[in-house]
Design a protein around this motif. Structure first.
Motif, mmCIF file in Angstrom:
data_model
loop_
_atom_site.group_PDB
_atom_site.id
_atom_site.type_symbol
_atom_site.label_atom_id
_atom_site.label_comp_id
_atom_site.label_asym_id
_atom_site.label_seq_id
_atom_site.Cartn_x
_atom_site.Cartn_y
_atom_site.Cartn_z
ATOM 1 N N ARG A 1 -70.245 -11.192 10.370
ATOM 2 C CA ARG A 1 -69.472 -10.410 11.353
ATOM 3 C C ARG A 1 -70.120 -9.050 11.605
ATOM 4 N N VAL A 2 -70.570 -8.418 10.524
ATOM 5 C CA VAL A 2 -71.219 -7.108 10.677
ATOM 6 C C VAL A 2 -72.488 -7.256 11.516
ATOM 7 N N ALA A 3 -73.268 -8.294 11.217
ATOM 8 C CA ALA A 3 -74.535 -8.486 11.936
ATOM 9 C C ALA A 3 -74.272 -8.678 13.429
ATOM 10 N N GLN B 1 -71.900 -7.545 15.225
ATOM 11 C CA GLN B 1 -71.523 -6.276 15.857
ATOM 12 C C GLN B 1 -72.709 -5.315 15.906
ATOM 13 N N ARG B 2 -73.521 -5.339 14.855
ATOM 14 C CA ARG B 2 -74.673 -4.413 14.799
ATOM 15 C C ARG B 2 -75.636 -4.655 15.962
ATOM 16 N N LEU B 3 -75.686 -5.904 16.407
ATOM 17 C CA LEU B 3 -76.564 -6.270 17.520
ATOM 18 C C LEU B 3 -76.249 -5.456 18.777
ATOM 19 N N TYR C 1 -77.388 -9.807 6.361
ATOM 20 C CA TYR C 1 -78.321 -10.131 7.457
ATOM 21 C C TYR C 1 -78.973 -8.871 8.014
ATOM 22 N N ASP C 2 -78.877 -7.766 7.253
ATOM 23 C CA ASP C 2 -79.548 -6.528 7.640
ATOM 24 C C ASP C 2 -81.037 -6.823 7.833
ATOM 25 N N GLY C 3 -81.594 -6.363 8.952
ATOM 26 C CA GLY C 3 -83.020 -6.587 9.208
ATOM 27 C C GLY C 3 -83.814 -5.307 9.199
ATOM 28 N N ASP D 1 -79.227 -10.043 -2.777
ATOM 29 C CA ASP D 1 -77.914 -10.483 -2.285
ATOM 30 C C ASP D 1 -77.513 -11.737 -3.036
ATOM 31 N N HIS D 2 -76.260 -12.092 -2.818
ATOM 32 C CA HIS D 2 -75.733 -13.324 -3.377
ATOM 33 C C HIS D 2 -76.617 -14.483 -2.914
ATOM 34 N N PRO D 3 -76.953 -15.435 -3.819
ATOM 35 C CA PRO D 3 -77.893 -16.503 -3.430
ATOM 36 C C PRO D 3 -77.453 -17.266 -2.178
ATOM 37 N N ALA D 4 -76.163 -17.527 -1.998
ATOM 38 C CA ALA D 4 -75.728 -18.339 -0.846
ATOM 39 C C ALA D 4 -76.033 -17.621 0.467
ATOM 40 N N THR D 5 -75.780 -16.322 0.501
ATOM 41 C CA THR D 5 -76.040 -15.552 1.727
ATOM 42 C C THR D 5 -77.546 -15.446 1.966
ATOM 43 N N GLN D 6 -78.275 -15.162 0.895
ATOM 44 C CA GLN D 6 -79.714 -14.967 1.068
ATOM 45 C C GLN D 6 -80.427 -16.266 1.471
ATOM 46 N N GLY E 1 -82.297 -13.377 -5.099
ATOM 47 C CA GLY E 1 -80.930 -13.893 -5.040
ATOM 48 C C GLY E 1 -80.242 -13.655 -6.377
ATOM 49 N N ALA E 2 -79.095 -12.979 -6.370
ATOM 50 C CA ALA E 2 -78.390 -12.683 -7.630
ATOM 51 C C ALA E 2 -76.940 -12.350 -7.353
ATOM 52 N N ASP E 3 -76.084 -12.726 -8.286
ATOM 53 C CA ASP E 3 -74.695 -12.262 -8.241
ATOM 54 C C ASP E 3 -74.633 -10.986 -9.070
ATOM 55 N N PHE E 4 -74.320 -9.872 -8.424
ATOM 56 C CA PHE E 4 -74.368 -8.565 -9.095
ATOM 57 C C PHE E 4 -73.393 -8.467 -10.256
ATOM 58 N N LEU E 5 -72.396 -9.320 -10.271
ATOM 59 C CA LEU E 5 -71.374 -9.214 -11.314
ATOM 60 C C LEU E 5 -71.807 -9.877 -12.615
ATOM 61 N N VAL E 6 -72.707 -10.862 -12.526
ATOM 62 C CA VAL E 6 -73.026 -11.623 -13.745
ATOM 63 C C VAL E 6 -74.516 -11.814 -14.019
ATOM 64 N N GLU F 1 -74.831 -0.769 1.554
ATOM 65 C CA GLU F 1 -74.032 -0.719 2.789
ATOM 66 C C GLU F 1 -73.061 -1.902 2.812
ATOM 67 N N GLY F 2 -71.799 -1.592 2.918
ATOM 68 C CA GLY F 2 -70.815 -2.670 3.062
ATOM 69 C C GLY F 2 -70.644 -3.506 1.812
ATOM 70 N N LEU F 3 -71.105 -3.018 0.674
ATOM 71 C CA LEU F 3 -71.061 -3.823 -0.554
ATOM 72 C C LEU F 3 -69.981 -3.365 -1.524
HETATM 73 C C1 LIG Z 1 -69.919 -6.881 4.273
HETATM 74 S S1 LIG Z 1 -71.406 -7.679 3.810
HETATM 75 C C2 LIG Z 1 -72.574 -6.375 4.173
HETATM 76 C C3 LIG Z 1 -73.975 -6.891 4.338
HETATM 77 C C4 LIG Z 1 -75.014 -5.855 4.767
HETATM 78 N N1 LIG Z 1 -75.205 -4.807 3.789
HETATM 79 C C5 LIG Z 1 -74.659 -5.268 6.096
HETATM 80 O O1 LIG Z 1 -74.173 -4.137 6.138
HETATM 81 O O2 LIG Z 1 -74.855 -5.951 7.093
HETATM 82 C C6 LIG Z 1 -71.320 -7.697 2.018
HETATM 83 C C7 LIG Z 1 -72.566 -8.284 1.363
HETATM 84 O O3 LIG Z 1 -72.418 -8.155 -0.041
HETATM 85 C C8 LIG Z 1 -72.844 -9.357 -0.658
HETATM 86 N N2 LIG Z 1 -72.128 -9.480 -1.934
HETATM 87 C C9 LIG Z 1 -70.785 -9.389 -2.136
HETATM 88 N N3 LIG Z 1 -70.500 -9.580 -3.438
HETATM 89 C C10 LIG Z 1 -71.691 -9.790 -4.066
HETATM 90 C C11 LIG Z 1 -72.055 -10.065 -5.418
HETATM 91 N N4 LIG Z 1 -71.140 -10.153 -6.384
HETATM 92 N N5 LIG Z 1 -73.366 -10.227 -5.703
HETATM 93 C C12 LIG Z 1 -74.300 -10.142 -4.736
HETATM 94 N N6 LIG Z 1 -74.016 -9.885 -3.438
HETATM 95 C C13 LIG Z 1 -72.723 -9.724 -3.113
HETATM 96 C C14 LIG Z 1 -72.493 -10.448 0.330
HETATM 97 O O4 LIG Z 1 -73.259 -11.623 0.140
HETATM 98 C C15 LIG Z 1 -72.779 -9.767 1.659
HETATM 99 O O5 LIG Z 1 -74.085 -9.988 2.093
#
Ligand SMILES: C[S@@+](CC[C@H](N)C(=O)[O-])C[C@H]1O[C@@H](n2cnc3c(N)ncnc32)[C@H](O)[C@@H]1O
Length: 247
Positions: A12-14, A16-18, A80-82, A96-101, A121-126, A145-147
């Motif tokens: 959604r952010v991407a 709008q950013r366009l 999807y920040d470029g 970023d989270h592996p699924a998104t990346q 690709g990584a989950d920042f929590l674990v 940003e947005g995280l």
């Molecule tokens: C609102 S989006 C913002 C993305 C980007 N920074 C932007 O501004 O366009 C939040 C991002 O945080 C990542 N994210 C959320 N929780 C995460 C986690 N636990 N580990 C890694 N990435 C995470 C999501 O995959 C997503 O890409």
């Protein structure tokens, strides 16, 4: 975040950013736009009351990247920040989270977008975090940003970033802060992101914002709202923070 599902909030952010004017810089803005068009074409979206806020947020992070004099930039939760394509003067890492990346990389491959960025690709929590090829002796700009609005516990991530940050490194972060007045827009956003499996975390307490960053080894240099005013007095519920790593 739900396992195996690319972030819808990032999409959604991407989209709008366009639509936002972007700061010029060295790099390939067309590649960035092509990626954003691809994401926008795949989702139903329309401008929301948040769109104007997101334009200000984009401008803040664009300016921070363009003004950075160092040679290393790490985008945390890049989605999807470029910017690594658009502003290519430094060495870039995207975490970023592996699924998104994985979804982002598949789109880039399909669109023929080549990149020197290191993708992690990584989950920042674990997960254990790493930056292959990063020089811990050189200053690094970390983007967040947005995280933080989605991270229930930012301590692990921000302390790790500080641990690999040489003196002179900077963190630019958007931080959700407690509301001083009730906001329907904020509540609508909270409901909507929760419905797509990305519930928001608790906002940070304003009066202890700087102390909290210090406890993560970052010293706040400035904390403003989307209009550029001091966050302490702002009716808005997000701070744009610039912080330097503490020795
Ligand atoms: C609102 S989006 C913002 C993305 C980007 N920074 C932007 O501004 O366009 C939040 C991002 O945080 C990542 N994210 C959320 N929780 C995460 C986690 N636990 N580990 C890694 N990435 C995470 C999501 O995959 C997503 O890409």
């Amino acid at each position: 975040m739900e396992q195996g599902r690319a972030s819808e909030t990032a999409q959604r952010v991407a989209a709008q950013r366009l639509t936002f004017a972007r700061l010029p810089g060295r790099g390939d803005p067309e590649a960035d736009d092509a990626l954003h068009r691809d994401v926008a074409a795949g989702i139903a979206w329309e401008p929301t009351p948040m769109t104007r806020y997101l334009a200000a947020r984009t401008a803040f992070f664009d300016r921070t990247v363009v003004d950075w004099k160092g040679t290393q930039v790490v985008a945390l939760g890049a989605g999807y920040d470029g910017r690594s394509l658009r502003y290519s003067g430094a060495r870039w890492w995207e975490l970023d989270h592996p699924a998104t990346q994985t979804d982002k990389l598949a789109r880039m491959a399909r669109l023929g977008i080549l990149s020197d960025t290191v993708f992690v690709g990584a989950d920042f929590l674990v997960d254990d975090l790493e930056l292959p090829g990063h020089d811990a002796a050189l200053p690094t700009l970390f983007l967040c940003e947005g995280l933080l609005a989605y991270l229930p516990d930012p301590a692990r991530l921000l302390m790790w970033a500080a641990s690999v940050a040489a003196p002179g490194s900077v963190l630019a972060a958007e931080v959700p802060v407690t509301a001083q007045v009730s906001s329907e827009t904020r509540e609508a956003l909270r409901d909507s992101v929760s419905r797509v499996g990305e519930p928001m975390a608790e906002p940070w307490d304003r009066p202890t914002l700087a102390a909290r960053f210090s406890s993560y080894r970052w010293s706040v240099v400035s904390a403003v709202d989307a209009r550029g005013g001091p966050i302490d007095e702002s009716p808005l519920t997000a701070a744009f923070v610039v912080a330097e790593v503490l020795a």
